[in-house]
Design an enzyme around this catalytic site. Sequence first.
Site, mmCIF file in Angstrom:
data_model
loop_
_atom_site.group_PDB
_atom_site.id
_atom_site.type_symbol
_atom_site.label_atom_id
_atom_site.label_comp_id
_atom_site.label_asym_id
_atom_site.label_seq_id
_atom_site.Cartn_x
_atom_site.Cartn_y
_atom_site.Cartn_z
ATOM 1 N N PHE A 118 -5.022 -8.052 2.214
ATOM 2 C CA PHE A 118 -6.302 -8.028 2.491
ATOM 3 C C PHE A 118 -6.513 -9.279 4.179
ATOM 4 O O PHE A 118 -7.429 -9.206 4.523
ATOM 5 C CB PHE A 118 -6.935 -8.616 1.852
ATOM 6 C CG PHE A 118 -7.980 -9.212 1.338
ATOM 7 C CD1 PHE A 118 -8.929 -8.383 0.955
ATOM 8 C CD2 PHE A 118 -8.466 -10.488 1.015
ATOM 9 C CE1 PHE A 118 -10.658 -8.335 0.807
ATOM 10 C CE2 PHE A 118 -9.803 -10.611 1.533
ATOM 11 C CZ PHE A 118 -11.056 -9.707 1.641
ATOM 12 N N ARG A 119 -5.725 -9.996 4.116
ATOM 13 C CA ARG A 119 -5.841 -11.186 5.351
ATOM 14 C C ARG A 119 -5.783 -10.253 6.647
ATOM 15 O O ARG A 119 -6.880 -10.077 7.481
ATOM 16 C CB ARG A 119 -4.625 -11.945 5.299
ATOM 17 C CG ARG A 119 -5.140 -13.087 4.886
ATOM 18 C CD ARG A 119 -4.880 -14.577 4.795
ATOM 19 N NE ARG A 119 -3.408 -13.820 4.578
ATOM 20 C CZ ARG A 119 -2.127 -14.084 3.799
ATOM 21 N NH1 ARG A 119 -3.119 -14.711 2.891
ATOM 22 N NH2 ARG A 119 -1.272 -13.966 3.839
ATOM 23 N N GLN A 120 -4.600 -8.949 6.930
ATOM 24 C CA GLN A 120 -4.531 -8.239 7.710
ATOM 25 C C GLN A 120 -5.907 -7.033 7.986
ATOM 26 O O GLN A 120 -6.404 -7.220 9.270
ATOM 27 C CB GLN A 120 -3.859 -7.783 7.667
ATOM 28 C CG GLN A 120 -2.121 -7.793 7.694
ATOM 29 C CD GLN A 120 -0.922 -7.159 6.994
ATOM 30 O OE1 GLN A 120 -0.949 -6.391 6.667
ATOM 31 N NE2 GLN A 120 0.182 -7.673 7.729
ATOM 32 N N GLU B 280 -9.035 -2.043 -0.501
ATOM 33 C CA GLU B 280 -7.919 -3.329 -1.617
ATOM 34 C C GLU B 280 -8.241 -4.477 -1.790
ATOM 35 O O GLU B 280 -7.687 -4.752 -3.354
ATOM 36 C CB GLU B 280 -7.969 -3.742 0.151
ATOM 37 C CG GLU B 280 -6.489 -5.066 0.349
ATOM 38 C CD GLU B 280 -5.570 -4.023 0.235
ATOM 39 O OE1 GLU B 280 -4.199 -4.957 -0.926
ATOM 40 O OE2 GLU B 280 -4.662 -3.387 0.621
ATOM 41 N N GLU C 152 -3.177 -4.529 -9.382
ATOM 42 C CA GLU C 152 -2.042 -5.413 -9.349
ATOM 43 C C GLU C 152 -2.137 -6.568 -10.250
ATOM 44 O O GLU C 152 -1.009 -6.729 -11.313
ATOM 45 C CB GLU C 152 -1.711 -5.477 -7.791
ATOM 46 C CG GLU C 152 -1.484 -3.967 -6.911
ATOM 47 C CD GLU C 152 -0.613 -4.872 -5.934
ATOM 48 O OE1 GLU C 152 -0.737 -5.821 -5.591
ATOM 49 O OE2 GLU C 152 0.310 -3.382 -5.251
ATOM 50 N N GLU D 18 7.195 -7.424 -16.316
ATOM 51 C CA GLU D 18 9.145 -6.381 -16.456
ATOM 52 C C GLU D 18 8.759 -4.971 -16.365
ATOM 53 O O GLU D 18 7.581 -4.872 -15.959
ATOM 54 C CB GLU D 18 8.987 -6.179 -18.044
ATOM 55 C CG GLU D 18 9.897 -4.647 -18.337
ATOM 56 C CD GLU D 18 9.783 -4.940 -20.458
ATOM 57 O OE1 GLU D 18 9.902 -3.733 -20.505
ATOM 58 O OE2 GLU D 18 9.480 -5.304 -20.840
ATOM 59 N N ARG D 19 9.774 -4.825 -15.636
ATOM 60 C CA ARG D 19 9.822 -3.386 -14.909
ATOM 61 C C ARG D 19 8.934 -2.080 -15.751
ATOM 62 O O ARG D 19 9.719 -1.715 -16.912
ATOM 63 C CB ARG D 19 10.602 -3.141 -14.507
ATOM 64 C CG ARG D 19 10.980 -4.338 -12.774
ATOM 65 C CD ARG D 19 12.040 -3.225 -12.376
ATOM 66 N NE ARG D 19 12.090 -4.399 -10.417
ATOM 67 C CZ ARG D 19 11.403 -3.623 -9.297
ATOM 68 N NH1 ARG D 19 10.870 -2.624 -9.646
ATOM 69 N NH2 ARG D 19 12.032 -4.364 -9.065
ATOM 70 N N LYS E 118 0.313 0.905 -9.789
ATOM 71 C CA LYS E 118 0.555 0.119 -8.372
ATOM 72 C C LYS E 118 0.838 0.866 -7.693
ATOM 73 O O LYS E 118 -0.286 0.669 -6.143
ATOM 74 C CB LYS E 118 1.579 -1.023 -9.046
ATOM 75 C CG LYS E 118 1.278 -2.016 -9.666
ATOM 76 C CD LYS E 118 2.624 -3.361 -9.221
ATOM 77 C CE LYS E 118 2.145 -4.421 -10.036
ATOM 78 N NZ LYS E 118 2.946 -5.610 -9.444
ATOM 79 N N SER F 169 -2.255 1.839 -4.415
ATOM 80 C CA SER F 169 -1.444 1.928 -2.868
ATOM 81 C C SER F 169 -1.924 2.800 -2.195
ATOM 82 O O SER F 169 -2.440 2.852 -0.951
ATOM 83 C CB SER F 169 -0.552 1.453 -3.059
ATOM 84 O OG SER F 169 0.360 1.645 -2.142
#
Length: 127
Positions: free
Chosen positions: A37-39, A75, A82, A91-92, A100, A104
Amino acid sequence: MEPVSEFKSKSGLKRIVTAFFYSIDGFKAAWKGEHAFRQEVSVFVVGTIIALLLRVSAFEKLVLIGVLLLILIVELINSSIEAVVDRVSLERHPLSKNAKDFGSAAVLLTCLLATATWAVVLYNRFI
């Protein structure tokens, strides 16, 4: 019937004011915790300055700035997805990965749209 949340229980001007401050909190959290977000804000600021300085129509300026703003919007939505996935479980899990990855991919598509928009406007103006 009980309100779903404290936010939902408000109405009128009080709801608008409260929503505004929740939005400011969201911007602060995104700025503090989301490097992407900053970028993207940096790209937005630089791009907005360039768009305003370009000798293109007001509509083209709006479109150039608008697609950069759209990147920030997507974003923020991606970051919220996320955050919810991480809140539910660290947990994955294949469904968590999908959620996610979908977010993206939405950001990537928005960046491609912005790039194409800038390319078309600049090409039509200068080439």
